[in-house]
Scaffold this motif. Structure first.
Motif, PDB file in Angstrom:
ATOM      1  N   TYR A   1      85.547  48.759  44.881  1.00  0.00           N
ATOM      2  CA  TYR A   1      85.346  47.324  44.683  1.00  0.00           C
ATOM      3  C   TYR A   1      86.547  46.536  45.203  1.00  0.00           C
ATOM      4  CZ  TYR A   1      84.444  42.910  42.221  1.00  0.00           C
ATOM      5  OH  TYR A   1      84.216  41.589  41.917  1.00  0.00           O
ATOM      6  N   LEU A   2      87.754  46.959  44.810  1.00  0.00           N
ATOM      7  CA  LEU A   2      88.961  46.246  45.241  1.00  0.00           C
ATOM      8  C   LEU A   2      89.222  46.400  46.728  1.00  0.00           C
ATOM      9  CD1 LEU A   2      91.414  47.040  42.295  1.00  0.00           C
ATOM     10  CD2 LEU A   2      90.138  44.931  42.705  1.00  0.00           C
ATOM     11  N   SER A   3      88.697  47.464  47.331  1.00  0.00           N
ATOM     12  CA  SER A   3      88.894  47.684  48.764  1.00  0.00           C
ATOM     13  C   SER A   3      87.987  46.799  49.607  1.00  0.00           C
ATOM     14  CB  SER A   3      88.618  49.154  49.115  1.00  0.00           C
ATOM     15  OG  SER A   3      89.518  50.004  48.442  1.00  0.00           O
ATOM     16  N   GLY A   4      86.952  46.247  48.986  1.00  0.00           N
ATOM     17  CA  GLY A   4      85.992  45.434  49.725  1.00  0.00           C
ATOM     18  C   GLY A   4      86.461  44.004  49.909  1.00  0.00           C
ATOM     19  N   ASP A   5      85.467  43.112  50.048  1.00  0.00           N
ATOM     20  CA  ASP A   5      85.770  41.707  50.344  1.00  0.00           C
ATOM     21  C   ASP A   5      85.790  40.825  49.098  1.00  0.00           C
ATOM     22  OD1 ASP A   5      85.872  42.271  53.074  1.00  0.00           O
ATOM     23  OD2 ASP A   5      83.695  42.032  53.287  1.00  0.00           O
ATOM     24  N   ALA A   6      85.590  41.430  47.936  1.00  0.00           N
ATOM     25  CA  ALA A   6      85.481  40.623  46.721  1.00  0.00           C
ATOM     26  C   ALA A   6      86.752  39.831  46.442  1.00  0.00           C
ATOM     27  CB  ALA A   6      85.154  41.522  45.527  1.00  0.00           C
ATOM     28  N   ILE A   7      87.887  40.510  46.500  1.00  0.00           N
ATOM     29  CA  ILE A   7      89.173  39.862  46.210  1.00  0.00           C
ATOM     30  C   ILE A   7      90.041  39.925  47.462  1.00  0.00           C
ATOM     31  CG2 ILE A   7      91.248  39.925  44.791  1.00  0.00           C
ATOM     32  CD1 ILE A   7      89.602  41.043  42.537  1.00  0.00           C
ATOM     33  N   LYS A   8      90.354  38.760  47.995  1.00  0.00           N
ATOM     34  CA  LYS A   8      91.118  38.682  49.233  1.00  0.00           C
ATOM     35  C   LYS A   8      92.586  39.066  48.988  1.00  0.00           C
ATOM     36  CE  LYS A   8      87.383  36.880  50.964  1.00  0.00           C
ATOM     37  NZ  LYS A   8      86.463  37.727  51.737  1.00  0.00           N
ATOM     38  N   GLY A   9      93.179  39.697  49.997  1.00  0.00           N
ATOM     39  CA  GLY A   9      94.609  39.972  49.965  1.00  0.00           C
ATOM     40  C   GLY A   9      94.983  41.354  49.483  1.00  0.00           C
ATOM     41  N   ILE A  10      93.993  42.200  49.153  1.00  0.00           N
ATOM     42  CA  ILE A  10      94.323  43.539  48.639  1.00  0.00           C
ATOM     43  C   ILE A  10      94.132  44.602  49.719  1.00  0.00           C
ATOM     44  CG2 ILE A  10      93.724  45.311  46.938  1.00  0.00           C
ATOM     45  CD1 ILE A  10      93.166  43.178  44.949  1.00  0.00           C
ATOM     46  N   GLY A  11      92.885  44.889  50.090  1.00  0.00           N
ATOM     47  CA  GLY A  11      92.641  45.911  51.107  1.00  0.00           C
ATOM     48  C   GLY A  11      92.670  47.316  50.519  1.00  0.00           C
ATOM     49  N   ALA A  12      92.341  48.303  51.349  1.00  0.00           N
ATOM     50  CA  ALA A  12      92.167  49.690  50.887  1.00  0.00           C
ATOM     51  C   ALA A  12      93.462  50.302  50.355  1.00  0.00           C
ATOM     52  CB  ALA A  12      91.603  50.539  52.025  1.00  0.00           C
ATOM     53  N   ARG A  13      94.594  50.101  51.058  1.00  0.00           N
ATOM     54  CA  ARG A  13      95.848  50.747  50.663  1.00  0.00           C
ATOM     55  C   ARG A  13      96.344  50.217  49.320  1.00  0.00           C
ATOM     56  NH1 ARG A  13     101.111  49.735  50.930  1.00  0.00           N
ATOM     57  NH2 ARG A  13     100.797  47.756  52.035  1.00  0.00           N
ATOM     58  N   LYS A  14      96.359  48.907  49.154  1.00  0.00           N
ATOM     59  CA  LYS A  14      96.830  48.324  47.897  1.00  0.00           C
ATOM     60  C   LYS A  14      95.856  48.623  46.759  1.00  0.00           C
ATOM     61  CE  LYS A  14      99.374  44.586  50.145  1.00  0.00           C
ATOM     62  NZ  LYS A  14      99.408  43.134  50.444  1.00  0.00           N
TER      63      LYS A  14
ATOM     64  N   SER B   1     103.320  41.079  45.474  1.00  0.00           N
ATOM     65  CA  SER B   1     104.287  40.103  44.974  1.00  0.00           C
ATOM     66  C   SER B   1     103.734  39.412  43.730  1.00  0.00           C
ATOM     67  CB  SER B   1     104.567  39.053  46.048  1.00  0.00           C
ATOM     68  OG  SER B   1     103.384  38.307  46.323  1.00  0.00           O
ATOM     69  N   ARG B   2     104.607  38.658  43.066  1.00  0.00           N
ATOM     70  CA  ARG B   2     104.192  37.916  41.862  1.00  0.00           C
ATOM     71  C   ARG B   2     103.115  36.880  42.224  1.00  0.00           C
ATOM     72  NH1 ARG B   2     106.429  37.889  36.555  1.00  0.00           N
ATOM     73  NH2 ARG B   2     105.204  36.383  35.369  1.00  0.00           N
ATOM     74  N   SER B   3     103.284  36.203  43.358  1.00  0.00           N
ATOM     75  CA  SER B   3     102.311  35.176  43.757  1.00  0.00           C
ATOM     76  C   SER B   3     100.959  35.807  44.094  1.00  0.00           C
ATOM     77  CB  SER B   3     102.830  34.373  44.956  1.00  0.00           C
ATOM     78  OG  SER B   3     103.018  35.220  46.075  1.00  0.00           O
ATOM     79  N   LEU B   4     100.980  36.976  44.751  1.00  0.00           N
ATOM     80  CA  LEU B   4      99.722  37.659  45.057  1.00  0.00           C
ATOM     81  C   LEU B   4      99.044  38.106  43.768  1.00  0.00           C
ATOM     82  CD1 LEU B   4      97.629  38.853  46.946  1.00  0.00           C
ATOM     83  CD2 LEU B   4      99.083  40.882  47.209  1.00  0.00           C
ATOM     84  N   ALA B   5      99.815  38.579  42.817  1.00  0.00           N
ATOM     85  CA  ALA B   5      99.262  39.001  41.535  1.00  0.00           C
ATOM     86  C   ALA B   5      98.550  37.835  40.845  1.00  0.00           C
ATOM     87  CB  ALA B   5     100.368  39.547  40.641  1.00  0.00           C
ATOM     88  N   GLU B   6      99.172  36.650  40.876  1.00  0.00           N
ATOM     89  CA  GLU B   6      98.563  35.472  40.269  1.00  0.00           C
ATOM     90  C   GLU B   6      97.294  35.064  41.010  1.00  0.00           C
ATOM     91  OE1 GLU B   6     101.669  32.608  40.357  1.00  0.00           O
ATOM     92  OE2 GLU B   6     102.793  33.493  38.677  1.00  0.00           O
ATOM     93  N   ASP B   7      97.339  35.175  42.325  1.00  0.00           N
ATOM     94  CA  ASP B   7      96.168  34.819  43.136  1.00  0.00           C
ATOM     95  C   ASP B   7      95.006  35.769  42.852  1.00  0.00           C
ATOM     96  OD1 ASP B   7      94.818  33.331  45.250  1.00  0.00           O
ATOM     97  OD2 ASP B   7      95.019  35.166  46.442  1.00  0.00           O
ATOM     98  N   VAL B   8      95.305  37.060  42.750  1.00  0.00           N
ATOM     99  CA  VAL B   8      94.273  38.057  42.442  1.00  0.00           C
ATOM    100  C   VAL B   8      93.644  37.763  41.087  1.00  0.00           C
ATOM    101  CG1 VAL B   8      93.888  40.489  41.850  1.00  0.00           C
ATOM    102  CG2 VAL B   8      95.217  39.889  43.892  1.00  0.00           C
ATOM    103  N   ALA B   9      94.458  37.400  40.121  1.00  0.00           N
ATOM    104  CA  ALA B   9      93.951  37.081  38.787  1.00  0.00           C
ATOM    105  C   ALA B   9      93.014  35.880  38.816  1.00  0.00           C
ATOM    106  CB  ALA B   9      95.116  36.817  37.839  1.00  0.00           C
ATOM    107  N   GLU B  10      93.383  34.852  39.582  1.00  0.00           N
ATOM    108  CA  GLU B  10      92.546  33.662  39.693  1.00  0.00           C
ATOM    109  C   GLU B  10      91.215  33.994  40.348  1.00  0.00           C
ATOM    110  OE1 GLU B  10      92.826  30.489  38.550  1.00  0.00           O
ATOM    111  OE2 GLU B  10      94.477  31.382  37.404  1.00  0.00           O
ATOM    112  N   GLN B  11      91.265  34.814  41.410  1.00  0.00           N
ATOM    113  CA  GLN B  11      90.026  35.211  42.076  1.00  0.00           C
ATOM    114  C   GLN B  11      89.125  35.995  41.127  1.00  0.00           C
ATOM    115  OE1 GLN B  11      90.190  36.669  46.231  1.00  0.00           O
ATOM    116  NE2 GLN B  11      92.411  36.422  46.061  1.00  0.00           N
ATOM    117  N   TYR B  12      89.734  36.892  40.346  1.00  0.00           N
ATOM    118  CA  TYR B  12      88.951  37.717  39.422  1.00  0.00           C
ATOM    119  C   TYR B  12      88.290  36.842  38.353  1.00  0.00           C
ATOM    120  CZ  TYR B  12      87.696  41.105  35.865  1.00  0.00           C
ATOM    121  OH  TYR B  12      87.001  41.836  34.941  1.00  0.00           O
ATOM    122  N   LYS B  13      89.040  35.869  37.841  1.00  0.00           N
ATOM    123  CA  LYS B  13      88.483  34.980  36.827  1.00  0.00           C
ATOM    124  C   LYS B  13      87.260  34.237  37.360  1.00  0.00           C
ATOM    125  CE  LYS B  13      92.725  34.084  34.165  1.00  0.00           C
ATOM    126  NZ  LYS B  13      93.723  33.058  33.796  1.00  0.00           N
ATOM    127  N   LYS B  14      87.346  33.779  38.606  1.00  0.00           N
ATOM    128  CA  LYS B  14      86.210  33.072  39.202  1.00  0.00           C
ATOM    129  C   LYS B  14      85.019  34.005  39.348  1.00  0.00           C
ATOM    130  CE  LYS B  14      84.688  30.649  43.350  1.00  0.00           C
ATOM    131  NZ  LYS B  14      85.054  30.100  44.684  1.00  0.00           N
TER     132      LYS B  14
END
Length: 755
Positions: free
Chosen positions: A87-100, A130-143
């Motif tokens: 799921y995280l490797s797909g397009d659902a949450i931007k900025g992660i990708g397969a490795r992360k 990074s801290r900013s990416l972590a916050e962005d991921v959280a916001e995307q997940y909430k949406k």
């Protein structure tokens, strides 16, 4: 498994082959206990790795084989480590990708989503985040989580998934709780949810029928229905009371109490006319009030500048070899000296000649002149007649995205058009809300010339702007009445004027006429004559295209002589099904390659790309296909139910959900034809209800014909339309507002002036 037997399957989404985020239609590969299954249907905004349970049935697609058609879907976020990583490797949450994604799951395992939701800062413990990416991921997940919850809620009540997305855009993470507290907030917010549907939700949530939130929404719904169906911007107090009490099943006492609150809170407004007290929705009160104030301000700014431009007009006559009559000279003079003018008149009275003179002379004064019309076809027509670029009003003002589907524009009072003179053609088609937007988009010193035929039908949306301005007697109006010699040779033109003037109409025509009436014994005979005329006789005799040059028009939508039935018959005759033509079915209509189609509702978000041959007002790409735009289907994808349509050089792709605002256009209603001209018009007048039999309707239809008009039907029906002068009057307040403010010298109270 027998086809069409309702069953339930569940599993993990292995791949999302296709997804439409607007309507939730998807094609996915679902990994079930019985193997990989192809699932299609309105699943919502699903992602690879999610676990879902689908109710539906198996079917065999002619091209793609066995598929599972989902009729209902329950979703849950992935629970296994493998599924979470996918799921995280797909397009659902931007900025992660397969490795992360792998690194996150290695760190947090099955608790990954709990960390993202409750302790997002811990994501920064993973290398590369990074801290900013972590916050962005959280916001995307909430949406995603919130929209998923809304999708499930809406699906339970049969509400489109697209409405869940719009609701989230409007109310964010609190959407689900707000809707459960007051489902009536879904009404009238551009979410595509009717009061009836909100009432069903309210019942299931245990909201009592005498709840004030329900009654407020119900009263507004009655007014909105009047605006949508009867085109009224206001309704009499007593009528509204009776209608609301009956519709909501409440007492008059309770109604009065709630209405008083709505008026106090300015959810609704009251305006007093000589005929009595009227109630208005806020948008329409604001619009008609603003239009009145703005027009009177333009009047006060310009009427002191009474310069006589007679010598300038004389010079124009010598330069262009044209002799203007007295009314034309008056119109030209007023347009040059005043800030506002209405020019009205029937066909052949020289409106275009007058308009060309006005445009030339305004430009000679160094002014930046813009020309616009309500529809694409009307804009194209005025552009061809004047030789100047013309835009639709929507493209002139530039539609911008609105989360609640309201009509918003880039150009408004904060970002006005760089325009010194604006000319609007086919003004009778411009409704109240659109005209308000026009006035907000131009400066107070911008000259405004409105051109239209007040004897035609009023706008398809609420209001009666041109009529109200003319009838108020407050603003400058010039009516062109003289029929010029060339126009006198056309029986179409002379018949149209005879209609307006109440003069006798002669239906017998010689072979050289451009107007023919062919009586028919009954509707079946009329249908057959229309089909033969469009498919064989007219194309052969006039050497023209059956689809491009001929337009069938009927006042009626339904019935055997209405456009819905005529379109079926004409499609069968002009573009029958064949093995080499792809087609799809939607809301009971077959759409196939080659069909002539029309958009029936403004859609500000449809993307298009331009090809050669399109109207000059458009760039290489843009957004927006509007009510009345006609195109041809040039591509069809049966699996995804997508159509590619050419709208006069603008190529747009329609998804399955968008097809609800598309219909065949071999035959169109008189209302939809307004603002356009067609080389040959076949007008069907037979089997019409009294509601459709009036002179404005017939006059508008007749004046759509450019070279030839063929009227097919009943003489009795034709005569009935002639003798009934007008359609039922629309309830508006603009006329009285103009008069009242003009009598008061333009003064108003501070409360009103905030608009």
């Amino acid at each position: 498994m027998p086809e069409n037997e309702i069953i339930t399957i569940s599993g993990e989404i292995d791949a999302v082959k296709f997804r439409n985020d607007e309507n939730g239609y998807c094609i996915i590969m679902l990994k079930t206990a019985d193997g990989l299954k192809c699932v299609v249907g309105n699943l919502g905004i699903v992602e690879q790795g999610e676990e879902i349970e689908c109710q539906g049935y198996y079917m065999v697609h002619s091209q793609y084989g066995l598929q599972f058609k989902s009729t209902g879907c329950r979703r849950r976020m992935p629970t296994t480590v493998e599924a979470i990583q996918k799921y995280l490797s797909g397009d659902a949450i931007k900025g992660i990708g397969a490795r992360k994604a792998k690194a996150i799951v290695d760190r947090f395992g099955e608790h990954t989503f709990d960390v993202i939701k409750d302790e997002p800062e811990r994501l920064a413990e993973v290398e590369g985040i990074s801290r900013s990416l972590a916050e962005d991921v959280a916001e995307q997940y909430k949406k995603i989580y919130a929209v998923s919850g809304l999708s499930v809620l809406f699906t339970q009540y049969g509400i489109p998934v697209s409405s869940a997305v719009k609701a989230f855009r409007r109310w964010g993470e609190d959407s689900e709780q707000l809707i459960k507290t007051n489902p009536y907030i879904l009404c009238g917010e551009g979410l595509g949810v009717s009061f009836r549907m909100a009432d069903l939700i309210g019942d299931q949530l245990g909201i009592p029928h005498d709840s004030e939130m329900r009654i407020k929404a119900g009263i507004c719904e009655v007014l909105r229905k009047q605006a949508a169906e009867e085109k009224n911007t206001c309704m009499p107090v007593e009528w509204l009371a009776a209608e609301s009490c009956q519709a909501l099943g409440i007492s008059r006492q309770l109604y009065d109490k709630v209405l008083t609150e709505q008026l106090t809170e300015e959810e609704l407004f009251r305006f007093d006319k000589p005929q009595g007290h009227f109630i208005m929705l806020r948008d329409y009160f604001k619009a008609e009030n603003y239009i009145s104030r703005r027009l009177l301000a333009m009047k006060s700014c310009s009427y002191d500048n009474k310069i006589d431009f007679s010598e300038v007009i004389d010079e124009a006559e010598r330069t262009y070899g044209i002799k203007y009559d007295e009314r034309q000279r008056e119109a030209i003079n007023l347009s040059l000296s005043y800030g506002f003018l209405v020019i009205t008149g029937g066909p052949g009275t020289g409106k275009t000649t007058t308009l060309n003179a006005i445009i030339r002379l305004l430009k000679d004064q160094g002014m930046n002149v813009m020309i616009a019309a309500p529809t694409g076809r009307a804009a194209k027509r005025i552009s061809e007649l004047t030789g100047c670029d013309a835009k639709t009003l929507h493209r002139l003002l530039e539609v911008k995205h609105s989360d609640d589907d309201r009509m918003l524009f880039v150009h408004d009072e904060k970002n006005m058009l760089e325009c010194e003179a604006l000319i609007i053609d086919e003004m009778s088609m411009v409704d109240t809300l659109l005209f308000e937007s026009v006035l907000r988009g131009i400066s107070l010193t911008c000259k405004l010339v409105l051109v239209g035929d007040s004897d035609q039908l009023p706008s398809v949306s609420a209001g009666n702007v041109l009529h109200d301005i003319i009838e108020s007697g407050v603003m400058s109006v010039v009516k062109l009445e003289k029929i010029f010699r060339q126009a006198q040779m056309s029986k179409i033109v002379t018949t149209a004027h005879a209609m307006v003037n109440g003069e006798p109409i002669y239906l017998d025509s010689d072979k050289d006429s451009d107007f023919f009436f062919v009586p028919q014994k009954g509707i079946p005979e009329a249908q057959q004559f229309v089909i033969n005329a469009c498919a064989e006789r007219l194309p052969k005799y006039y050497d023209c295209s059956a689809i491009d040059d001929i337009q069938v028009i009927s006042p009626a939508r339904q019935g055997e002589a209405g456009i819905e039935r005529l379109n079926e018959l004409l499609q069968e005759a002009l573009n029958p099904p064949s093995d080499d033509k792809s087609e799809i079915r939607a809301h009971g209509t077959a759409f196939r390659v080659g069909d002539k189609v029309m958009q029936t509702k403004n859609d500000y978000d449809i993307e298009w790309k331009k090809v050669s041959g399109g109207s000059r007002d458009e760039q290489g790409s843009g957004v927006g296909i509007f009510n009345g735009d006609i195109g041809r289907i040039i591509g069809c994808e049966e699996l995804t139910k997508q159509l590619t349509i050419d709208f006069d050089g603008r190529i747009a792709v329609y998804t399955s959900q968008m097809l609800e605002n598309l219909e065949l256009a071999y035959a169109i209603t008189v209302h939809k034809s307004q603002g356009s001209e067609y080389n040959i018009v076949v007008l069907v007048v037979i089997g019409l209800t009294d509601r459709l039999c009036y002179r404005n309707m017939l006059y508008t239809a007749v004046t759509r014909a450019k070279k030839m008009l063929l009227v097919v039907g009943s003489k009795e029906c034709f005569v009935k339309m002639l003798t009934r002068r007008k359609a039922p009057e629309r309830n508006t307040c603009l006329l009285e507002m103009l008069k009242e403010m003009d009598n008061n010298g333009g003064e108003e109270d501070e409360e009103t002036a905030v608009f």
